[in-house]
Design a protein around this motif. Structure first.
Motif, mmCIF file in Angstrom:
data_model
loop_
_atom_site.group_PDB
_atom_site.id
_atom_site.type_symbol
_atom_site.label_atom_id
_atom_site.label_comp_id
_atom_site.label_asym_id
_atom_site.label_seq_id
_atom_site.Cartn_x
_atom_site.Cartn_y
_atom_site.Cartn_z
ATOM 1 N N THR A 44 0.843 -1.189 0.000
ATOM 2 C CA THR A 44 0.000 0.000 0.000
ATOM 3 C C THR A 44 0.880 1.242 0.000
ATOM 4 O O THR A 44 2.076 1.175 0.270
ATOM 5 C CB THR A 44 -0.913 0.041 1.240
ATOM 6 N N LEU A 45 0.255 2.366 -0.300
ATOM 7 C CA LEU A 45 0.937 3.649 -0.218
ATOM 8 C C LEU A 45 0.231 4.452 0.864
ATOM 9 O O LEU A 45 -0.889 4.906 0.677
ATOM 10 C CB LEU A 45 0.879 4.371 -1.565
ATOM 11 N N ARG A 46 0.870 4.580 2.004
ATOM 12 C CA ARG A 46 0.237 5.195 3.164
ATOM 13 C C ARG A 46 0.459 6.699 3.218
ATOM 14 O O ARG A 46 1.569 7.180 3.063
ATOM 15 C CB ARG A 46 0.789 4.583 4.455
ATOM 16 N N VAL A 77 3.213 6.951 10.714
ATOM 17 C CA VAL A 77 3.726 7.129 9.360
ATOM 18 C C VAL A 77 3.733 8.628 9.079
ATOM 19 O O VAL A 77 2.697 9.280 9.206
ATOM 20 C CB VAL A 77 2.858 6.394 8.323
ATOM 21 N N THR A 78 4.884 9.171 8.722
ATOM 22 C CA THR A 78 4.992 10.626 8.569
ATOM 23 C C THR A 78 5.239 11.070 7.130
ATOM 24 O O THR A 78 5.599 12.219 6.892
ATOM 25 C CB THR A 78 6.134 11.163 9.452
ATOM 26 N N GLY A 79 5.050 10.166 6.169
ATOM 27 C CA GLY A 79 5.234 10.559 4.780
ATOM 28 C C GLY A 79 4.419 9.687 3.857
ATOM 29 O O GLY A 79 3.861 8.667 4.270
ATOM 30 N N ASN A 80 4.314 10.109 2.595
ATOM 31 C CA ASN A 80 3.645 9.284 1.593
ATOM 32 C C ASN A 80 4.612 8.192 1.171
ATOM 33 O O ASN A 80 5.413 8.365 0.245
ATOM 34 C CB ASN A 80 3.258 10.146 0.390
ATOM 35 N N VAL A 81 4.577 7.076 1.888
ATOM 36 C CA VAL A 81 5.586 6.041 1.675
ATOM 37 C C VAL A 81 4.948 4.711 1.277
ATOM 38 O O VAL A 81 3.877 4.351 1.770
ATOM 39 C CB VAL A 81 6.443 5.828 2.940
ATOM 40 N N PRO A 82 5.602 3.961 0.367
ATOM 41 C CA PRO A 82 5.144 2.609 0.057
ATOM 42 C C PRO A 82 5.441 1.690 1.233
ATOM 43 O O PRO A 82 6.508 1.742 1.834
ATOM 44 C CB PRO A 82 5.951 2.215 -1.175
ATOM 45 N N ARG A 183 6.979 18.437 2.743
ATOM 46 C CA ARG A 183 5.829 19.059 2.087
ATOM 47 C C ARG A 183 6.086 19.275 0.603
ATOM 48 O O ARG A 183 5.183 19.124 -0.227
ATOM 49 C CB ARG A 183 5.518 20.393 2.773
ATOM 50 N N ARG A 184 7.321 19.629 0.253
ATOM 51 C CA ARG A 184 7.632 19.823 -1.160
ATOM 52 C C ARG A 184 7.500 18.517 -1.946
ATOM 53 O O ARG A 184 6.912 18.491 -3.032
ATOM 54 C CB ARG A 184 9.062 20.354 -1.307
ATOM 55 N N ILE A 185 8.045 17.446 -1.397
ATOM 56 C CA ILE A 185 7.957 16.153 -2.073
ATOM 57 C C ILE A 185 6.499 15.690 -2.129
ATOM 58 O O ILE A 185 6.079 15.037 -3.098
ATOM 59 C CB ILE A 185 8.832 15.105 -1.354
ATOM 60 N N THR A 224 10.679 9.091 0.590
ATOM 61 C CA THR A 224 9.833 7.942 0.237
ATOM 62 C C THR A 224 10.576 6.606 0.229
ATOM 63 O O THR A 224 9.939 5.560 0.146
ATOM 64 C CB THR A 224 9.208 8.131 -1.157
ATOM 65 N N SER A 225 11.897 6.631 0.260
ATOM 66 C CA SER A 225 12.782 5.460 0.181
ATOM 67 C C SER A 225 12.886 4.912 -1.238
ATOM 68 O O SER A 225 13.535 3.886 -1.445
ATOM 69 C CB SER A 225 12.344 4.343 1.135
ATOM 70 N N LEU A 226 12.258 5.568 -2.217
ATOM 71 C CA LEU A 226 12.295 5.114 -3.607
ATOM 72 C C LEU A 226 12.636 6.273 -4.533
ATOM 73 O O LEU A 226 12.480 7.441 -4.172
ATOM 74 C CB LEU A 226 10.934 4.538 -4.026
#
Length: 296
Positions: A44-46, A77-82, A183-185, A224-226
């Motif tokens: 998922t993408l949280r 979870v503090t970012g839009n991360v897979p 926020r920029r990402i 995002t680690s990606l």
């Protein structure tokens, strides 16, 4: 506290099927989770959220890090991360139970900017008990709608306050700073989400983030680690799996719909992410559903 939360979640999710699922509540962004069986690995993408496990166990992998969460544990979870996750402990007698609350960047921003001395850039206080207490009081108000309408905003604000003061406070803080890298990402991620089937235009994404191309690549991976292209691939494959398993669409149709020009490439990358090609994954899902129905 924990026993009362479990009773409330069980009551609210009573009409869910036995394999469980996610139940929304009258509070926007607050969800209950209930599953009566362990799950397969789910990608998922949280979005930013806080999750409290009430019963059972969940194993989560973000980037190269893996963690196990049991009853009483809190995941932030503090970012839009897979994310890859699997519920490892759940049964009909003792289902997996949890609650999740989406983080509100506007609330974080207001707290950080209106009271910077209270929410310093560096925070490492153990606020776990305070956070769980605030979540408990918010959930209890679901049975008192008149009071909920009056108090929910202040309780959501309190929850964000404790998160800002906790060990992950700096990461939560970055969600509310308009010019932070996070926020920029997030602006670039929003563009990828909105149009993941088209080839990613790195220059456009970097412009949305207000960064040079090289800085954008560096900070995108840090958040995002990606890489942007890997991130887009995750978006495409997650949407493809949803279309194949829930909509019953053909593999070739799905491949082109999510942006692949080659069905064979789509099949290879799908198998690499989910462990088996699309058709086998679809058959396995159908077998699990039949087995679950027979067990019920």
């Amino acid at each position: 506290m924990a026993d009362e939360l479990k009773r409330i979640v069980l009551r609210y999710t009573a009409d869910q099927c036995q394999n469980g699922g996610v139940t929304s509540t009258p509070v926007q962004g607050l969800y209950f989770i209930r599953r009566t069986t362990s799950s397969e690995l789910e990608h998922t993408l949280r979005r930013p959220l806080v999750c409290l496990v009430l019963q059972g166990r969940k194993v989560v992998t973000i980037g190269s890090g893996m963690a196990s969460y049991a009853a009483g544990d809190t995941m932030i979870v503090t970012g839009n991360v897979p994310m890859a996750s699997r519920i490892s402990e759940a049964s009909i007698v003792d289902p997996y139970l949890g609650l999740a609350l989406d983080l509100d960047t506007a609330v974080v921003s207001d707290l950080v900017l209106s009271a910077p001395e209270v929410h310093p850039p560096q925070a490492a206080i153990d606020t776990g008990e305070d956070l769980r207490d605030a979540l408990h009081r918010l959930v209890r108000l679901l049975d008192r709608p008149e009071s909920l309408s009056v108090l929910k905003e202040s309780l959501i604000r309190e929850i964000h306050h404790w998160l800002l003061l906790g060990p992950q406070g700096p990461a939560v803080r970055s969600l509310g700073l308009p010019d932070s890298h996070t926020r920029r990402i997030a602006r670039a991620v929003a563009l990828l989400r909105a149009d993941h089937s088209r080839p990613a235009q790195i220059e456009r994404l970097a412009e949305a983030a207000g960064m040079s191309r090289s800085a954008f690549h560096h900070h995108f991976r840090a958040v995002t680690s990606l890489s942007p292209l890997q991130f887009q691939k995750h978006l495409r494959l997650m949407e493809a799996r949803r279309l194949i398993l829930s909509k019953g669409k053909k593999m070739s149709e799905v491949a082109f719909e999510v942006g692949y020009g080659s069905v064979s490439q789509f099949s290879r990358e799908y198998a690499r992410m989910y462990g088996q090609p699309p058709l086998m994954d679809k058959r396995a899902a159908a077998d699990r559903q039949r087995a679950s129905g027979e067990g019920d």
